[in-house]
Motif scaffolding. Sequence first.
Motif, PDB file in Angstrom:
ATOM      1  N   ARG A  45       0.817  -0.988   0.027  1.00 50.80           N
ATOM      2  CA  ARG A  45      -0.081  -0.216   0.091  1.00 50.80           C
ATOM      3  C   ARG A  45       0.720   1.435  -0.034  1.00 50.80           C
ATOM      4  O   ARG A  45       1.730   1.383   0.807  1.00 50.80           O
ATOM      5  CB  ARG A  45      -0.803  -0.070   1.248  1.00 50.80           C
ATOM      6  CG  ARG A  45      -1.961   0.987   1.256  1.00 50.80           C
ATOM      7  CD  ARG A  45      -2.930   1.097   2.315  1.00 50.80           C
ATOM      8  NE  ARG A  45      -3.743  -0.383   2.591  1.00 50.80           N
ATOM      9  CZ  ARG A  45      -4.536  -0.675   3.274  1.00 50.80           C
ATOM     10  NH1 ARG A  45      -5.078   0.062   3.986  1.00 50.80           N
ATOM     11  NH2 ARG A  45      -5.352  -1.907   2.966  1.00 50.80           N
ATOM     12  N   GLU A  46       0.576   2.252  -0.736  1.00 47.27           N
ATOM     13  CA  GLU A  46       1.359   3.181  -0.773  1.00 47.27           C
ATOM     14  C   GLU A  46       0.448   4.586  -0.927  1.00 47.27           C
ATOM     15  O   GLU A  46      -0.421   4.644  -1.392  1.00 47.27           O
ATOM     16  CB  GLU A  46       1.960   3.433  -2.200  1.00 47.27           C
ATOM     17  CG  GLU A  46       1.206   3.423  -3.609  1.00 47.27           C
ATOM     18  CD  GLU A  46       2.006   3.411  -5.033  1.00 47.27           C
ATOM     19  OE1 GLU A  46       3.408   3.214  -4.814  1.00 47.27           O
ATOM     20  OE2 GLU A  46       1.391   3.623  -5.907  1.00 47.27           O
ATOM     21  N   LEU A  47       1.333   5.739  -0.251  1.00 42.62           N
ATOM     22  CA  LEU A  47       0.338   6.984  -0.313  1.00 42.62           C
ATOM     23  C   LEU A  47       0.244   7.383  -1.778  1.00 42.62           C
ATOM     24  O   LEU A  47       1.034   7.567  -2.471  1.00 42.62           O
ATOM     25  CB  LEU A  47       1.264   7.970   0.599  1.00 42.62           C
ATOM     26  CG  LEU A  47       0.787   9.476   0.448  1.00 42.62           C
ATOM     27  CD1 LEU A  47      -0.698   9.380   1.170  1.00 42.62           C
ATOM     28  CD2 LEU A  47       1.789  10.429   1.073  1.00 42.62           C
ATOM     29  N   VAL A  48      -1.064   8.123  -1.972  1.00 40.19           N
ATOM     30  CA  VAL A  48      -1.313   9.000  -3.214  1.00 40.19           C
ATOM     31  C   VAL A  48      -1.284  10.272  -2.905  1.00 40.19           C
ATOM     32  O   VAL A  48      -0.538  11.039  -3.750  1.00 40.19           O
ATOM     33  CB  VAL A  48      -2.731   8.261  -3.869  1.00 40.19           C
ATOM     34  CG1 VAL A  48      -3.231   9.285  -4.939  1.00 40.19           C
ATOM     35  CG2 VAL A  48      -2.805   6.885  -3.971  1.00 40.19           C
ATOM     36  N   TYR A  59       1.519  15.272  -2.268  1.00 40.23           N
ATOM     37  CA  TYR A  59       1.242  14.108  -3.207  1.00 40.23           C
ATOM     38  C   TYR A  59       2.647  13.168  -3.541  1.00 40.23           C
ATOM     39  O   TYR A  59       3.548  13.492  -3.444  1.00 40.23           O
ATOM     40  CB  TYR A  59       0.955  14.550  -4.715  1.00 40.23           C
ATOM     41  CG  TYR A  59      -0.418  15.291  -4.710  1.00 40.23           C
ATOM     42  CD1 TYR A  59      -0.564  16.835  -4.310  1.00 40.23           C
ATOM     43  CD2 TYR A  59      -1.612  14.946  -4.840  1.00 40.23           C
ATOM     44  CE1 TYR A  59      -1.350  17.729  -4.234  1.00 40.23           C
ATOM     45  CE2 TYR A  59      -2.864  15.532  -4.877  1.00 40.23           C
ATOM     46  CZ  TYR A  59      -2.693  17.179  -4.751  1.00 40.23           C
ATOM     47  OH  TYR A  59      -3.865  18.015  -4.592  1.00 40.23           O
ATOM     48  N   ALA A  60       2.188  11.957  -3.780  1.00 40.80           N
ATOM     49  CA  ALA A  60       3.125  11.028  -4.370  1.00 40.80           C
ATOM     50  C   ALA A  60       3.705  11.708  -5.823  1.00 40.80           C
ATOM     51  O   ALA A  60       2.878  12.389  -6.437  1.00 40.80           O
ATOM     52  CB  ALA A  60       2.649   9.742  -4.611  1.00 40.80           C
ATOM     53  N   ASP A  61       4.888  11.616  -6.024  1.00 39.91           N
ATOM     54  CA  ASP A  61       5.622  12.185  -7.309  1.00 39.91           C
ATOM     55  C   ASP A  61       4.793  11.944  -8.580  1.00 39.91           C
ATOM     56  O   ASP A  61       4.812  12.767  -9.338  1.00 39.91           O
ATOM     57  CB  ASP A  61       7.184  11.793  -7.431  1.00 39.91           C
ATOM     58  CG  ASP A  61       8.210  12.488  -6.457  1.00 39.91           C
ATOM     59  OD1 ASP A  61       8.879  12.234  -6.191  1.00 39.91           O
ATOM     60  OD2 ASP A  61       7.430  13.584  -5.855  1.00 39.91           O
ATOM     61  N   ARG A  66      -1.585  15.330 -11.886  1.00 38.34           N
ATOM     62  CA  ARG A  66      -2.631  14.466 -12.515  1.00 38.34           C
ATOM     63  C   ARG A  66      -3.998  14.419 -11.519  1.00 38.34           C
ATOM     64  O   ARG A  66      -5.064  14.486 -11.933  1.00 38.34           O
ATOM     65  CB  ARG A  66      -2.147  13.050 -13.011  1.00 38.34           C
ATOM     66  CG  ARG A  66      -1.279  13.195 -13.982  1.00 38.34           C
ATOM     67  CD  ARG A  66      -0.847  11.741 -14.480  1.00 38.34           C
ATOM     68  NE  ARG A  66      -0.582  10.719 -13.644  1.00 38.34           N
ATOM     69  CZ  ARG A  66      -1.208   9.591 -13.195  1.00 38.34           C
ATOM     70  NH1 ARG A  66      -2.288   9.356 -13.997  1.00 38.34           N
ATOM     71  NH2 ARG A  66      -0.836   9.143 -12.250  1.00 38.34           N
ATOM     72  N   PHE A  67      -3.508  14.333 -10.035  1.00 41.53           N
ATOM     73  CA  PHE A  67      -4.423  13.960  -9.104  1.00 41.53           C
ATOM     74  C   PHE A  67      -4.686  15.416  -8.352  1.00 41.53           C
ATOM     75  O   PHE A  67      -3.688  16.059  -8.002  1.00 41.53           O
ATOM     76  CB  PHE A  67      -4.071  12.916  -8.392  1.00 41.53           C
ATOM     77  CG  PHE A  67      -4.182  11.600  -8.758  1.00 41.53           C
ATOM     78  CD1 PHE A  67      -4.462  11.456 -10.259  1.00 41.53           C
ATOM     79  CD2 PHE A  67      -3.966  10.291  -8.106  1.00 41.53           C
ATOM     80  CE1 PHE A  67      -4.466  10.165 -10.987  1.00 41.53           C
ATOM     81  CE2 PHE A  67      -3.971   9.288  -8.695  1.00 41.53           C
ATOM     82  CZ  PHE A  67      -4.248   8.945 -10.081  1.00 41.53           C
ATOM     83  N   THR A  68      -5.891  15.590  -7.837  1.00 43.93           N
ATOM     84  CA  THR A  68      -6.101  16.551  -7.058  1.00 43.93           C
ATOM     85  C   THR A  68      -7.010  16.236  -5.620  1.00 43.93           C
ATOM     86  O   THR A  68      -8.092  15.612  -5.797  1.00 43.93           O
ATOM     87  CB  THR A  68      -6.916  17.631  -7.535  1.00 43.93           C
ATOM     88  OG1 THR A  68      -6.303  18.265  -8.826  1.00 43.93           O
ATOM     89  CG2 THR A  68      -7.034  19.060  -6.483  1.00 43.93           C
ATOM     90  N   ILE A  69      -6.390  16.418  -4.434  1.00 43.84           N
ATOM     91  CA  ILE A  69      -7.318  16.142  -3.387  1.00 43.84           C
ATOM     92  C   ILE A  69      -7.765  17.457  -2.641  1.00 43.84           C
ATOM     93  O   ILE A  69      -7.059  18.299  -2.721  1.00 43.84           O
ATOM     94  CB  ILE A  69      -6.051  15.193  -2.175  1.00 43.84           C
ATOM     95  CG1 ILE A  69      -6.808  14.781  -1.165  1.00 43.84           C
ATOM     96  CG2 ILE A  69      -4.958  16.512  -1.860  1.00 43.84           C
ATOM     97  CD1 ILE A  69      -6.097  13.733  -0.235  1.00 43.84           C
TER      98      ILE A  69
END
Length: 122
Positions: A45-48, A59-61, A66-69
């Motif tokens: 399991r890895e942090l997003v 964010y993970a590199d 691409r992703f927005t929290i």
Amino acid sequence: QVQLVESGGGLVQAGGSLRLSCAASGSILSINAMGWYRQAPGKQRELVARITKGGITNYADSEKGRFTISRDNAKNTVYLQMNSLKPEDTAVYYCYADVLPKYGTGSYRGYWGQGTQVTVSS
């Protein structure tokens, strides 16, 4: 009791988008950090992405750009907008929250959602 319930996973073609949601409910006094992790088959399991109560994000590199929290503190909900999805983004995505329960030791503790499957086809 504290529960985290994710929604929004599914099957999407490469280049497409998905929006994940995670709502925390139950006997909650406060929520500190919230975040998204993922676990692909055979991998750890890895942090997003992660967001503090004050809105500071990291964010993970591989997800930057691409992703927005984001989060709605009034609703105890965290979101993950995922754009330009790639087949390698295929995984079970888990919501995490650092919660201060109403009934407990008076300390924050981590809670996990049940996970939602994201599958990106090539």
